[in-house]
Design a protein around this motif. Sequence first.
Motif, PDB file in Angstrom:
ATOM      1  N   GLY A 334     -27.922  36.829  19.909  1.00 18.67           N
ATOM      2  CA  GLY A 334     -27.336  37.178  20.773  1.00 18.67           C
ATOM      3  C   GLY A 334     -25.835  36.910  20.637  1.00 18.67           C
ATOM      4  N   GLY A 335     -25.339  35.864  19.513  1.00 19.91           N
ATOM      5  CA  GLY A 335     -23.963  36.228  19.442  1.00 19.91           C
ATOM      6  C   GLY A 335     -22.744  36.551  18.771  1.00 19.91           C
ATOM      7  N   VAL A 336     -22.506  36.209  18.082  1.00 15.13           N
ATOM      8  CA  VAL A 336     -21.034  37.796  17.517  1.00 15.13           C
ATOM      9  C   VAL A 336     -21.115  36.584  16.161  1.00 15.13           C
ATOM     10  N   PRO A 337     -21.054  37.953  15.107  1.00 14.10           N
ATOM     11  CA  PRO A 337     -21.251  37.615  13.923  1.00 14.10           C
ATOM     12  C   PRO A 337     -19.670  36.141  13.018  1.00 14.10           C
ATOM     13  N   GLN A 338     -20.439  36.329  12.344  1.00 12.67           N
ATOM     14  CA  GLN A 338     -19.638  35.487  11.657  1.00 12.67           C
ATOM     15  C   GLN A 338     -19.292  35.067  10.080  1.00 12.67           C
ATOM     16  N   ARG A 339     -17.980  34.333   9.869  1.00 10.84           N
ATOM     17  CA  ARG A 339     -17.430  34.708   8.536  1.00 10.84           C
ATOM     18  C   ARG A 339     -18.801  34.395   7.587  1.00 10.84           C
ATOM     19  N   ALA A 340     -19.213  34.235   6.768  1.00 13.22           N
ATOM     20  CA  ALA A 340     -20.480  33.311   5.933  1.00 13.22           C
ATOM     21  C   ALA A 340     -20.409  34.469   4.582  1.00 13.22           C
ATOM     22  N   HIS A 341     -21.284  32.905   4.028  1.00 16.24           N
ATOM     23  CA  HIS A 341     -20.658  33.696   2.431  1.00 16.24           C
ATOM     24  C   HIS A 341     -22.432  33.340   1.513  1.00 16.24           C
ATOM     25  N   PRO A 342     -22.999  33.491   1.442  1.00 16.48           N
ATOM     26  CA  PRO A 342     -24.314  33.075   0.298  1.00 16.48           C
ATOM     27  C   PRO A 342     -23.956  32.023   0.076  1.00 16.48           C
ATOM     28  N   ALA A 343     -24.908  31.334   0.599  1.00 20.71           N
ATOM     29  CA  ALA A 343     -25.043  29.413  -0.695  1.00 20.71           C
ATOM     30  C   ALA A 343     -26.988  28.746  -0.162  1.00 20.71           C
ATOM     31  N   LEU A 344     -27.654  28.324  -0.728  1.00 19.01           N
ATOM     32  CA  LEU A 344     -29.003  27.359  -0.601  1.00 19.01           C
ATOM     33  C   LEU A 344     -28.329  26.677   0.640  1.00 19.01           C
ATOM     34  N   VAL A 345     -29.553  26.764   1.504  1.00 25.60           N
ATOM     35  CA  VAL A 345     -29.909  25.630   2.219  1.00 25.60           C
ATOM     36  C   VAL A 345     -31.061  24.537   1.774  1.00 25.60           C
ATOM     37  N   GLY A 346     -30.290  23.407   1.948  1.00 23.95           N
ATOM     38  CA  GLY A 346     -31.195  22.589   0.930  1.00 23.95           C
ATOM     39  C   GLY A 346     -31.198  23.175  -0.756  1.00 23.95           C
ATOM     40  N   ARG A 347     -32.037  23.253  -1.831  1.00 23.93           N
ATOM     41  CA  ARG A 347     -31.559  23.556  -2.746  1.00 23.93           C
ATOM     42  C   ARG A 347     -32.828  25.099  -3.538  1.00 23.93           C
ATOM     43  N   ARG A 348     -34.054  24.649  -2.054  1.00 26.75           N
ATOM     44  CA  ARG A 348     -34.609  25.859  -2.392  1.00 26.75           C
ATOM     45  C   ARG A 348     -34.644  27.672  -1.909  1.00 26.75           C
TER      46      ARG A 348
END
Length: 360
Positions: A334-348
């Motif tokens: 329910g928050g607001v959209p954020q500026r973001a980019h594709p990336a890995l969370v950890g390595r997998r």
Amino acid sequence: MTSSSPDIASFPELSLRYRPELFDALLSHVFHQDVVEARFGERRGWIVIDPAVARTLLRRRNLEKARSVASRGESGGYASLSGADFHRGRSDVVAALAHASADSSAMSASLAATMGSVVPPRADAPASFTRWMLHDLAGGDSAPVDLHVLTAGINAATAAVEAVQAGRPAGSEGHEARTHLASELAQRVEKEDARFVQSLREKGWSTPRIVQELVGLALAGWESTAAAVTSALALGMSATPSAADISELLRLYPPSWLIVRELAGDEPWGLAGELAVVSPWLTHRSLAWRDPKLFDPHRADVVAALPFGGGPRRCPADLYARKQILVALGAFGGGVPQRAHPALVGRRSAALVPFPEAMQ
């Protein structure tokens, strides 16, 4: 259909060590064919871009994961088995996870007990979301598994799997950490009556085998739920998402971004022993979809989506993972959209990751 250019695309090798570089390289490369010849380090392979071709490939029973048998054995759980034992074990786990996913109130209670009402810091998210899953599956009346015990146990198991995959002995350095985690889980399984445990008990599973499966699920999904929720929060998704919202989230930002099989030699492309690489991040963005990069829960595309892979080695946690996302967004969404980019969370696992506040 396939690329025949002598200028074969080159990418980092597939080992976990190079996954961040590989993810960036795949997303930045421009693919012009449905199936593209490539090299991953020194290994020759093929990247499958068309989602229908990818689905057909993954449905084949004679294609094994590119990981060695010894490495799969080190992971534990039904995935370490073969033949009829593998299929029977997988069927039991799929049913048990579906049974667990039907109790959203228990899942919500486990979330409250393990994370409260605050989203964990991104560095802690994999461990926190995995602890929530284990609390729900193994029994939520006890205190949550200690985060240090969980992290140390999973890190030790991951190191052993990586060592065996690389042809080295697993070693004994992490044995104590793995044993400690297994012991904590065994105590829960023995005294709790959670739906997941109950379902497997009815199929004749022993406590040690259930514990091994729980550790295997934790290994396989260490970052995936955290990644999915990270993407959802970056998008500003509602606290009451629809099933279509979650399906579109998993289409455009699938946590499982890399699926690798070893070819048997009977494809119209590739030779036996070469690699077939399916990345849902690529297949879900191919031109087979209408406006593939647009987040559209109401899209009517009839195209193969593969957020959980496909075929006999498809992730067993489809229903459970979707319910986890639903419950997590009920607590944190329910928050607001954020500026973001594709990336890995950890390595997998991959996600839409918000930029640091200083960069917003």
